[in-house]
Design a protein around this motif. Sequence first.
Motif, PDB file in Angstrom:
ATOM      1  N   ARG A  22       0.837  -1.194   0.000  1.00  0.00           N
ATOM      2  CA  ARG A  22       0.000   0.000   0.000  1.00  0.00           C
ATOM      3  C   ARG A  22       0.881   1.258   0.000  1.00  0.00           C
ATOM      4  O   ARG A  22       1.797   1.371   0.811  1.00  0.00           O
ATOM      5  N   VAL A  23       0.566   2.174  -0.914  1.00  0.00           N
ATOM      6  CA  VAL A  23       1.322   3.420  -1.021  1.00  0.00           C
ATOM      7  C   VAL A  23       0.368   4.601  -0.925  1.00  0.00           C
ATOM      8  O   VAL A  23      -0.806   4.504  -1.320  1.00  0.00           O
ATOM      9  N   LYS A  24       0.871   5.721  -0.414  1.00  0.00           N
ATOM     10  CA  LYS A  24       0.075   6.937  -0.282  1.00  0.00           C
ATOM     11  C   LYS A  24       0.295   7.806  -1.515  1.00  0.00           C
ATOM     12  O   LYS A  24       1.296   8.514  -1.619  1.00  0.00           O
ATOM     13  N   ALA A  25      -0.660   7.749  -2.442  1.00  0.00           N
ATOM     14  CA  ALA A  25      -0.548   8.562  -3.649  1.00  0.00           C
ATOM     15  C   ALA A  25      -0.818  10.034  -3.349  1.00  0.00           C
ATOM     16  O   ALA A  25      -0.214  10.930  -3.953  1.00  0.00           O
ATOM     17  N   CYS A  42       4.223  15.364  -5.943  1.00  0.00           N
ATOM     18  CA  CYS A  42       4.329  13.973  -5.488  1.00  0.00           C
ATOM     19  C   CYS A  42       3.303  13.646  -4.389  1.00  0.00           C
ATOM     20  O   CYS A  42       3.614  12.950  -3.418  1.00  0.00           O
ATOM     21  N   GLY A  43       2.080  14.167  -4.557  1.00  0.00           N
ATOM     22  CA  GLY A  43       1.008  13.833  -3.629  1.00  0.00           C
ATOM     23  C   GLY A  43       0.917  14.701  -2.395  1.00  0.00           C
ATOM     24  O   GLY A  43       0.098  14.428  -1.518  1.00  0.00           O
ATOM     25  N   PRO A  58      10.189  10.941  -7.401  1.00  0.00           N
ATOM     26  CA  PRO A  58      10.336   9.516  -7.079  1.00  0.00           C
ATOM     27  C   PRO A  58       9.108   8.715  -7.483  1.00  0.00           C
ATOM     28  O   PRO A  58       8.009   9.258  -7.605  1.00  0.00           O
ATOM     29  N   ALA A  59       9.305   7.422  -7.693  1.00  0.00           N
ATOM     30  CA  ALA A  59       8.187   6.532  -7.961  1.00  0.00           C
ATOM     31  C   ALA A  59       7.388   6.303  -6.681  1.00  0.00           C
ATOM     32  O   ALA A  59       7.901   6.470  -5.567  1.00  0.00           O
ATOM     33  N   LEU A  60       6.131   5.920  -6.833  1.00  0.00           N
ATOM     34  CA  LEU A  60       5.276   5.708  -5.671  1.00  0.00           C
ATOM     35  C   LEU A  60       5.811   4.628  -4.741  1.00  0.00           C
ATOM     36  O   LEU A  60       5.597   4.659  -3.531  1.00  0.00           O
ATOM     37  N   GLN A  61       6.526   3.649  -5.325  1.00  0.00           N
ATOM     38  CA  GLN A  61       7.047   2.556  -4.510  1.00  0.00           C
ATOM     39  C   GLN A  61       8.269   2.975  -3.693  1.00  0.00           C
ATOM     40  O   GLN A  61       8.677   2.249  -2.790  1.00  0.00           O
ATOM     41  N   HIS A  62       8.875   4.120  -4.019  1.00  0.00           N
ATOM     42  CA  HIS A  62      10.114   4.535  -3.344  1.00  0.00           C
ATOM     43  C   HIS A  62      10.006   5.983  -2.868  1.00  0.00           C
ATOM     44  O   HIS A  62      10.883   6.800  -3.112  1.00  0.00           O
ATOM     45  N   LEU A  63       8.904   6.290  -2.190  1.00  0.00           N
ATOM     46  CA  LEU A  63       8.698   7.652  -1.717  1.00  0.00           C
ATOM     47  C   LEU A  63       9.582   7.937  -0.515  1.00  0.00           C
ATOM     48  O   LEU A  63       9.698   7.109   0.393  1.00  0.00           O
TER      49      LEU A  63
END
Length: 335
Positions: free
Chosen positions: A19-22, A233-234, A282-287
């Motif tokens: 789970r990532v925080k977009a 970035c969100g 950064p990508a969502l997986q590496h915030l």
Amino acid sequence: MPLLDIRNLTIELDTPHGRVKALERVSLTINPGELHGLVGESGSGRSLLARAILGVPGHNWTITADRMMWDGQNLMEMSTKQRRNLMGSEIAMIFQDPTSSLDPAISVGSQIIEAMPIDKSLPFWKRGKVRKKNAEKWLHKVGIKNTDKVMESYAWELSEGECQKVMIAMAVANQPRLLIADEPTDSMELSTQAQIFRLLSKLNQLQNVSILLISHELETLSGWCDQLTVLYCGQVMESGPTSELIAQPFHPYTKALVENAPDYSGELPHKSMMQTLPGSAPALQHLPIGCRLGPRCPQAQKKCVGQPSLCHKKDRYFACHFPYHNESCNDDTSS
């Protein structure tokens, strides 16, 4: 009372990597009759925010918010049917991908007429003719000259630019209270872009339609919008009146956007490099933890590993531990 009031909206996505925080603690306020700009580079979460407002989340979304109010009503407590009733009538959206938003099996004219409100004061035998004339009128306003041909065509027979104009006509024909325009002129020539922006500005000024204009071009938004929110970035970096935000940015990211805008006043050497902020989003997986601008920020320090609160200074908001102009929120409450 604000027309739309969002506080600390978070959207989490379930992905194969977890789970990532977009979107993380995003706040947005739009007043009646306001033309509000939302600027951010690709992947900043602008379209996710627009879909959350409209009530069309993805299957893997988890949405939480401290407050999400529409004209005094709590959007989080509304049923699916109630949210659907708001769509089109009070809140309309121009999507970024127009071709996939139109039904390929139904003519464009039928789709526009179906989306338009019915004037019940007219006799039923006159309504069809009047609605068709109104549909042609709105198509003409968005820059389509051969309205008869477009009305009879299907989406797959039109170019992407024509489909975008059709989507704009469908959205503005209902004269909603809030219009969300996600890159409305992305696939249009410059002259048509100016025509669309003039149309949106007239709707805002004459019909008091509030508009949330989403774009990655700061120059475009600064010329049309009263208020501006900068998203990266969100996370919200800064928000406030456009003229003040451009003249004196508090956040390093906003300052970089303003300073790195192309300068057409002087001559540029051939093949000269454009100024940019070092690094990439950064990508969502590496915030990164804390402030997501941290790895690229020229002002970053050790304290930036903790996420800054959204600070309030008069009519300006910013989220930074070390803002420019020695601003701080010690004397004000954080939102």
